[in-house]
Design an enzyme around this catalytic site. Structure first.
Site, PDB file in Angstrom:
ATOM      1  N   ASP A  35       8.841  -6.661 -21.261  1.00  0.00           N
ATOM      2  CA  ASP A  35       9.568  -7.277 -22.491  1.00  0.00           C
ATOM      3  C   ASP A  35      10.837  -8.346 -21.689  1.00  0.00           C
ATOM      4  OD1 ASP A  35       8.949  -5.343 -25.054  1.00  0.00           O
ATOM      5  OD2 ASP A  35      10.350  -3.777 -23.746  1.00  0.00           O
TER       6      ASP A  35
ATOM      7  N   ARG B  16       1.709 -13.562 -27.070  1.00  0.00           N
ATOM      8  CA  ARG B  16       3.305 -13.901 -26.260  1.00  0.00           C
ATOM      9  C   ARG B  16       2.544 -14.700 -24.811  1.00  0.00           C
ATOM     10  NH1 ARG B  16       7.838  -8.924 -25.809  1.00  0.00           N
ATOM     11  NH2 ARG B  16       8.898  -9.640 -28.203  1.00  0.00           N
TER      12      ARG B  16
END
Length: 425
Positions: free
Chosen positions: A312, A343
């Site tokens: 993360d 991402r």
């Protein structure tokens, strides 16, 4: 929102409670006998979605800011929901609760927002079906909305293709309702909050290397859970203090579970000054304060077993790398493609807008850092970690940046911009 360039950052902050632990405390408290008291609960949108789902299944939950009381009804005390369970933007809610729903004798449906509807659920559907669960994707695309018809489950010995705490936790929670010992083996150990907390509530959980096993039908009892500060939230202020010359920031009450502390290892490998102070334990989780000082950073390689401990935090690590001298290579991180956004693409595209020399790869990116970045408009979309990561980038860019959809940070850190402003004053 306009995020301006900052001078040195000074002061101290208490970051919000850990998101992963907050989710689990609500879930396990609901399945326990008696009352579970949770302090420093994260009041972000994702965790509130978990509360809403369990309230819909008949659990009384009282909230007074970051203190929560969960009046559990035992492992078999959930009631059939009268409405669709809305997980909002939360993949954690969806994947973990699916394991619980699969073992309860009622029909339920799970849904969420547009972002959640694109996130892959096949990774939990396959092992649940091996446990003889009745779970289907209503649009036949392996995403929510899901329909789950619960009943007693079959124990399995499952080898996961990915190191994912959400997959592991889903299977272990389903194992509570199985007919024998359920085991999950990962390629690399993922975060272990489920194993630690379930054990404290009374479940028979054994961890051996990368294998976790659970015995069925335990008697769970309510606990007092002190949620440590979320290291994923601390990561933004770690990066901000390291990157901004002359900074000195004390971040209090940070959870430093070894399955989560990869950001600290990477920061030190890049030459960052981080000191751990006041080490202690909170509800079985290691906690400390972090003193972070402005540092001259250099490139590094982020790969292998380190990846699950910082998945993360990779967006903000990429921002650090953009300002660091030399080349940073991030690999083995294909999991980034199935987060709130892809991402790999969102990080590299936005870094390019700022003038960074960055190349996306199939499983990460290559960042040539040290070049002065320039102002641009950055769109965070529906990804809270993109919003916060590029807010940190703005602190060291002349003219700052214009951050679109900045409010999405509330998913995990409602007071993020207030805390950032406090340290920048």
């Amino acid at each position: 929102m306009q995020i301006k360039k900052a001078h040195a950052l000074h002061g101290e902050i208490n970051i919000p409670g850990d998101k992963s632990i907050s989710h689990r405390a609500i879930m396990f408290g609901s399945l326990s006998n008696g009352t579970t008291e949770i302090t420093n609960f994260l009041e972000g949108a994702d965790c509130l979605s978990t509360i809403s789902c369990f309230q819909e299944m008949g659990i009384e939950i009282e909230r007074e800011k970051s203190r929560v009381l969960v009046h559990g009804k035992g492992l078999h005390g959930l009631k059939a929901p009268q409405h669709i369970l809305d997980a909002g933007n939360s993949g954690t809610t969806t994947r973990l609760i699916s394991g619980i729903l699969a073992g309860n004798p009622f029909v339920s449906q799970l849904d969420g927002d547009d972002s959640l509807r694109t996130r892959p659920m096949k990774r939990i559907m396959e092992p649940l079906r091996l446990m003889q669960a009745d779970i289907e994707s209503l649009k036949d695309n392996n995403c929510v909305p899901l329909k789950i018809t619960g009943h007693e489950l079959h124990a399995i010995d499952y080898t996961s293709k990915v190191a994912s705490a959400q997959v592991k936790s889903c299977i272990l929670l389903a194992g509570l309702y199985a007919d024998g010992i359920t085991r999950v083996t990962e390629p690399v150990l993922s975060r272990n909050h489920t194993e630690l907390m379930l054990r404290s509530f009374g479940a028979k959980v054994i961890s051996e290397g990368t294998t976790a096993s659970i015995a069925p039908d335990p008697v769970l009892n309510g606990q007092k859970v002190e949620v440590p500060g979320d290291i994923s939230s601390a990561a933004y202020f770690i990066a901000a203090a390291l990157l901004t010359p002359g900074s000195e920031v004390l971040i209090r009450n940070v959870g430093v579970n070894p399955t989560r502390d990869g950001i600290l290892k990477v920061a030190k490998a890049m030459g960052g000054s981080i000191e751990r102070l006041n080490p202690r334990t909170a509800s079985g989780e290691p906690v400390c304060d972090l003193l972070v000082k402005g540092s001259s950073l250099h490139g590094t390689v982020v790969e292998g077993e380190l990846i699950p401990t910082l998945i993360d935090e990779i967006p903000v690590i990429a921002v650090m790398a953009a300002f660091a001298e030399g080349i940073t290579i991030i690999r083995d991180a294909a999991e980034l493609k199935v987060k709130e956004t892809d991402r790999i693409l969102t990080v590299t595209e936005n870094l390019k807008l700022l003038g960074c020399d960055v190349t996306p790869t199939d499983d990460g990116m290559i960042i040539h850092g040290g070049k002065a970045l320039h102002t641009a408009a950055i769109d965070a979309g529906l990804d809270h970690r993109i919003a916060m990561s590029f807010a940190i980038a703005a602190l060291n860019i002349d003219g700052g940046i214009e951050l679109k959809h900045s409010e999405i940070a509330e998913v995990s850190y409602p007071d993020f911009y207030k805390d950032l402003e406090k340290l920048s004053m």
